[in-house]
Design an enzyme around this catalytic site. Structure first.
Site, mmCIF file in Angstrom:
data_model
loop_
_atom_site.group_PDB
_atom_site.id
_atom_site.type_symbol
_atom_site.label_atom_id
_atom_site.label_comp_id
_atom_site.label_asym_id
_atom_site.label_seq_id
_atom_site.Cartn_x
_atom_site.Cartn_y
_atom_site.Cartn_z
ATOM 1 N N LYS A 22 68.854 6.546 -19.924
ATOM 2 C CA LYS A 22 69.925 5.655 -20.377
ATOM 3 C C LYS A 22 69.342 4.489 -21.179
ATOM 4 O O LYS A 22 69.785 4.199 -22.290
ATOM 5 C CB LYS A 22 70.690 5.098 -19.164
ATOM 6 C CG LYS A 22 71.616 3.949 -19.513
ATOM 7 C CD LYS A 22 72.266 3.340 -18.287
ATOM 8 C CE LYS A 22 71.453 2.295 -17.585
ATOM 9 N NZ LYS A 22 71.567 0.932 -18.104
ATOM 10 N N ASN A 23 68.344 3.821 -20.595
ATOM 11 C CA ASN A 23 67.836 2.616 -21.257
ATOM 12 C C ASN A 23 67.135 2.933 -22.571
ATOM 13 O O ASN A 23 67.206 2.146 -23.513
ATOM 14 C CB ASN A 23 66.886 1.846 -20.332
ATOM 15 C CG ASN A 23 67.658 1.106 -19.243
ATOM 16 O OD1 ASN A 23 68.886 1.048 -19.276
ATOM 17 N ND2 ASN A 23 66.940 0.561 -18.280
ATOM 18 N N CYS A 118 75.221 -11.836 -15.713
ATOM 19 C CA CYS A 118 75.725 -10.655 -15.025
ATOM 20 C C CYS A 118 75.322 -10.800 -13.574
ATOM 21 O O CYS A 118 74.637 -11.753 -13.214
ATOM 22 C CB CYS A 118 75.185 -9.383 -15.643
ATOM 23 S SG CYS A 118 73.475 -9.105 -15.285
ATOM 24 N N ARG A 123 70.200 -13.933 -17.190
ATOM 25 C CA ARG A 123 69.800 -13.072 -18.303
ATOM 26 C C ARG A 123 70.077 -13.665 -19.691
ATOM 27 O O ARG A 123 70.893 -13.152 -20.453
ATOM 28 C CB ARG A 123 70.442 -11.688 -18.175
ATOM 29 C CG ARG A 123 70.047 -11.017 -16.884
ATOM 30 C CD ARG A 123 70.637 -9.654 -16.743
ATOM 31 N NE ARG A 123 69.843 -8.619 -17.386
ATOM 32 C CZ ARG A 123 70.149 -7.326 -17.322
ATOM 33 N NH1 ARG A 123 71.199 -6.925 -16.669
ATOM 34 N NH2 ARG A 123 69.388 -6.441 -17.925
ATOM 35 N N ASP A 308 64.121 -1.861 -11.483
ATOM 36 C CA ASP A 308 65.252 -0.941 -11.385
ATOM 37 C C ASP A 308 65.097 0.080 -10.248
ATOM 38 O O ASP A 308 66.000 0.894 -10.028
ATOM 39 C CB ASP A 308 65.460 -0.196 -12.718
ATOM 40 C CG ASP A 308 66.080 -1.098 -13.781
ATOM 41 O OD1 ASP A 308 66.469 -2.227 -13.456
ATOM 42 O OD2 ASP A 308 66.169 -0.663 -14.950
ATOM 43 N N ARG A 400 77.835 4.066 -14.804
ATOM 44 C CA ARG A 400 77.167 3.493 -15.978
ATOM 45 C C ARG A 400 75.784 4.111 -16.151
ATOM 46 O O ARG A 400 75.273 4.168 -17.267
ATOM 47 C CB ARG A 400 76.993 1.976 -15.813
ATOM 48 C CG ARG A 400 78.284 1.198 -15.910
ATOM 49 C CD ARG A 400 77.991 -0.274 -15.897
ATOM 50 N NE ARG A 400 76.912 -0.573 -16.837
ATOM 51 C CZ ARG A 400 76.140 -1.641 -16.785
ATOM 52 N NH1 ARG A 400 76.319 -2.533 -15.844
ATOM 53 N NH2 ARG A 400 75.181 -1.842 -17.668
HETATM 54 C C1 UD1 Z 1 65.921 -3.936 -19.503
HETATM 55 C C2 UD1 Z 1 66.630 -2.783 -18.849
HETATM 56 C C3 UD1 Z 1 66.937 -3.112 -17.396
HETATM 57 C C4 UD1 Z 1 65.659 -3.503 -16.665
HETATM 58 C C5 UD1 Z 1 64.925 -4.611 -17.414
HETATM 59 C C6 UD1 Z 1 63.572 -4.939 -16.818
HETATM 60 C C7 UD1 Z 1 67.890 -1.843 -20.717
HETATM 61 C C8 UD1 Z 1 69.209 -1.558 -21.325
HETATM 62 N N1 UD1 Z 1 67.874 -2.540 -19.562
HETATM 63 O O1 UD1 Z 1 66.813 -5.059 -19.459
HETATM 64 O O2 UD1 Z 1 67.511 -1.953 -16.776
HETATM 65 O O3 UD1 Z 1 65.979 -3.959 -15.368
HETATM 66 O O4 UD1 Z 1 64.715 -4.218 -18.801
HETATM 67 O O5 UD1 Z 1 62.760 -3.823 -16.804
HETATM 68 O O6 UD1 Z 1 66.871 -1.402 -21.219
HETATM 69 N N2 UD1 Z 1 64.836 -12.993 -20.262
HETATM 70 C C9 UD1 Z 1 64.978 -14.301 -20.740
HETATM 71 N N3 UD1 Z 1 65.294 -14.468 -22.063
HETATM 72 C C10 UD1 Z 1 65.488 -13.415 -22.910
HETATM 73 C C11 UD1 Z 1 65.338 -12.101 -22.419
HETATM 74 C C12 UD1 Z 1 65.006 -11.908 -21.080
HETATM 75 O O7 UD1 Z 1 64.801 -15.254 -20.000
HETATM 76 O O8 UD1 Z 1 65.773 -13.629 -24.093
HETATM 77 C C13 UD1 Z 1 64.504 -12.777 -18.837
HETATM 78 C C14 UD1 Z 1 65.637 -12.063 -18.099
HETATM 79 O O9 UD1 Z 1 66.625 -12.966 -17.667
HETATM 80 C C15 UD1 Z 1 64.911 -11.399 -16.958
HETATM 81 C C16 UD1 Z 1 63.553 -11.036 -17.595
HETATM 82 O O10 UD1 Z 1 63.431 -11.861 -18.750
HETATM 83 O O11 UD1 Z 1 64.705 -12.309 -15.925
HETATM 84 C C17 UD1 Z 1 63.413 -9.565 -17.985
HETATM 85 O O12 UD1 Z 1 64.446 -9.207 -18.866
HETATM 86 P P1 UD1 Z 1 64.304 -8.053 -19.976
HETATM 87 O O13 UD1 Z 1 62.986 -7.380 -19.886
HETATM 88 O O14 UD1 Z 1 64.719 -8.647 -21.275
HETATM 89 O O15 UD1 Z 1 65.415 -7.062 -19.484
HETATM 90 P P2 UD1 Z 1 66.524 -6.355 -20.342
HETATM 91 O O16 UD1 Z 1 65.984 -5.929 -21.653
HETATM 92 O O17 UD1 Z 1 67.765 -7.166 -20.302
#
Ligand code: UD1
Length: 421
Positions: A22-23, A118, A123, A308, A400
């Site tokens: 999915k991701n 969320c 996030r 995850d 989802r």
């Molecule tokens: C992706 C995955 C999700 C997984 C996560 C971590 C998808 C669609 N989702 O989510 O299933 O749990 O990676 O492996 O691929 N953060 C910030 N600022 C930002 C971006 C992130 O502070 O601009 C923080 C987030 O709040 C979180 C951490 O960084 O605490 C990790 O987030 P990130 O790796 O970006 O996760 P996603 O890409 O949202």
């Protein structure tokens, strides 16, 4: 609203096919916006998140055609008819924000709703925005939307992510493929989904090096072309179903699974007393010992233990021998499954970002509520091992990210059905 009813009934045995990730797919689909030519994805999982991304792309003018019952998606972004990603779609799924980089790179302008928080944490998207700004984008936040523009096109730059964010890496990487000059992205995410995206972008004509390492080097090109790409196997679905035979004292082969995608998750399973062996078609999993040992877990970026799979591991630890600490370092509020597991007789204490779990002999069925995607499947795993019936409500979270969960587990002997509740 649908619910899932599970009756704990002993060992699961059989084979479970693993779907495309999915991701990975949610990272790959927006890449279609980078080219006028069609992008075809195969091994696509049939999930509501994929349908949401299809709707978003359609709202931007992409033609989306689902073939072979949704296993193949042909996307064609001949022109960008609209560059505004509305709150109504983006709020449903944070991965919608991935369209920002490609829109900006190809079209020079984009208006994308902020995803908002969320259930598992705030996030924010600051890393995405800072990275795109480093490539020369101008950003303005207005009425809950990011207004981004690059009137003279994006320009390659050296940029270091403060944290190896998966989503920010994807957004910046896609934008950099069409930027003028070289982009060096440091502290980039190394997850298999990033490697898969790089393979696809490269097949579209992008020049990228370093996937799977901390530094991505991208040489911008004038245009990208179409391609056909097979989505990598879903390591989180794989990890989840690996725990089903373990928690029920059974034995299952995961068809299409590969140990390399799982990082330190497999080491933790070995430590806990689980046998994981590669087969011709995937991997076979069973207990090595009568009782699973409690093991401490700390979630980390790849190849560390994936956040995850933390909820699912907690379900297993609820019946392990001894006590252990599960530390969540990626998201600040990701223990919502703990109170639900406690309703099933688990012994869990949560303090800040650490949950201490003391194994019990047997969990007991109870009505429980799914709070997010991975939490919901952890409750199903616990229910498979519990005595009596468990009704998991709010399963729209599950749909989802898990394709036909009741069919896949049912085929291995689980008594599991979808009911209207
Ligand atoms: C992706 C995955 C999700 C997984 C996560 C971590 C998808 C669609 N989702 O989510 O299933 O749990 O990676 O492996 O691929 N953060 C910030 N600022 C930002 C971006 C992130 O502070 O601009 C923080 C987030 O709040 C979180 C951490 O960084 O605490 C990790 O987030 P990130 O790796 O970006 O996760 P996603 O890409 O949202």
């Amino acid at each position: 609203m649908d619910a899932i009813l599970v009756k704990g009934n002993g060992p699961l045995r059989g084979r479970i096919p693993i779907a495309g990730a999915k991701n990975a797919c949610l990272g790959l689909m927006p890449a279609t916006l980078l080219s006028e030519e069609p992008l075809t994805l195969t091994n696509v999982p049939r999930l509501s998140d994929i349908a949401t991304m299809s709707h978003l792309l359609e709202s931007l003018g992409t033609e989306v055609q689902a073939l072979n019952e949704g296993r193949v998606i042909v996307t064609s972004s001949h022109e960008i008819a609209n560059d505004r990603a509305d709150y109504d779609i983006v709020r449903k799924m944070r991965a919608s924000f991935h369209v920002l980089g490609p829109l900006l790179a190809r079209h020079g302008h984009a208006v994308v709703s902020l995803p908002g928080g969320c259930a598992i944490g705030a996030r924010p998207v600051n890393f995405h925005l800072e990275g795109l700004q480093a490539l020369g984008a101008e950003m303005e936040l207005k009425d809950g939307y990011v207004h981004a523009s690059a009137p003279k096109g994006l320009k390659g730059a050296r940029h270091r992510l403060p944290f190896a964010s998966v989503g920010a890496t994807e957004n910046i990487l896609m934008a950099a493929t069409l930027a003028r000059g070289t982009t060096i992205l440091e502290n980039a995410a190394r997850e298999p989904e990033i490697v898969d995206l790089v393979k696809c972008l490269r097949a579209m004509g992008a020049q990228i090096e370093g996937e799977g390492s901390e530094t991505l080097t991208i040489e911008g090109v004038d245009r990208l072309h179409g391609t056909t790409h097979r989505v990598v196997a879903d390591r989180i679905e794989m990890g989840t179903y690996m725990l089903a035979p373990v928690i029920t004292h059974g034995e299952v082969e995961l068809v299409g699974g590969s140990i390399e995608l799982l990082g330190s998750f497999v080491e933790k399973l070995h430590e806990a007393g689980v046998d994981v062996t590669p087969t011709n078609e995937g991997i076979r999993v069973k207990r090595a010992a009568e009782r699973i040992r409690a093991v401490d877990v700390r979630t980390e970026v790849f190849p560390g233990f994936p956040t995850d799979l933390q909820a699912q591991m907690m379900a297993l630890m609820c019946t392990a021998e001894g006590s252990c600490a599960l530390e969540e370092t990626i998201f600040e509020n990701r223990f919502m499954h703990a109170p639900e597991l406690i309703r099933m007789g688990a012994k869990i204490d949560v303090h800040g970002n650490t949950a201490t779990v003391t194994g019990v002999e047997r969990l007991k069925g109870a009505p429980v509520m799914a709070t997010d995607l991975r939490a919901s499947v952890s409750l199903i795993l616990a229910a498979l091992a519990a005595e009596g019936e468990t009704l998991v409500s709010r399963v729209y979270h599950l749909d989802r990210g898990y394709e036909r969960v009741e069919e896949k587990l049912g085929a291995c002997g689980a008594l599991i059905e979808r009911v209207a509740a």
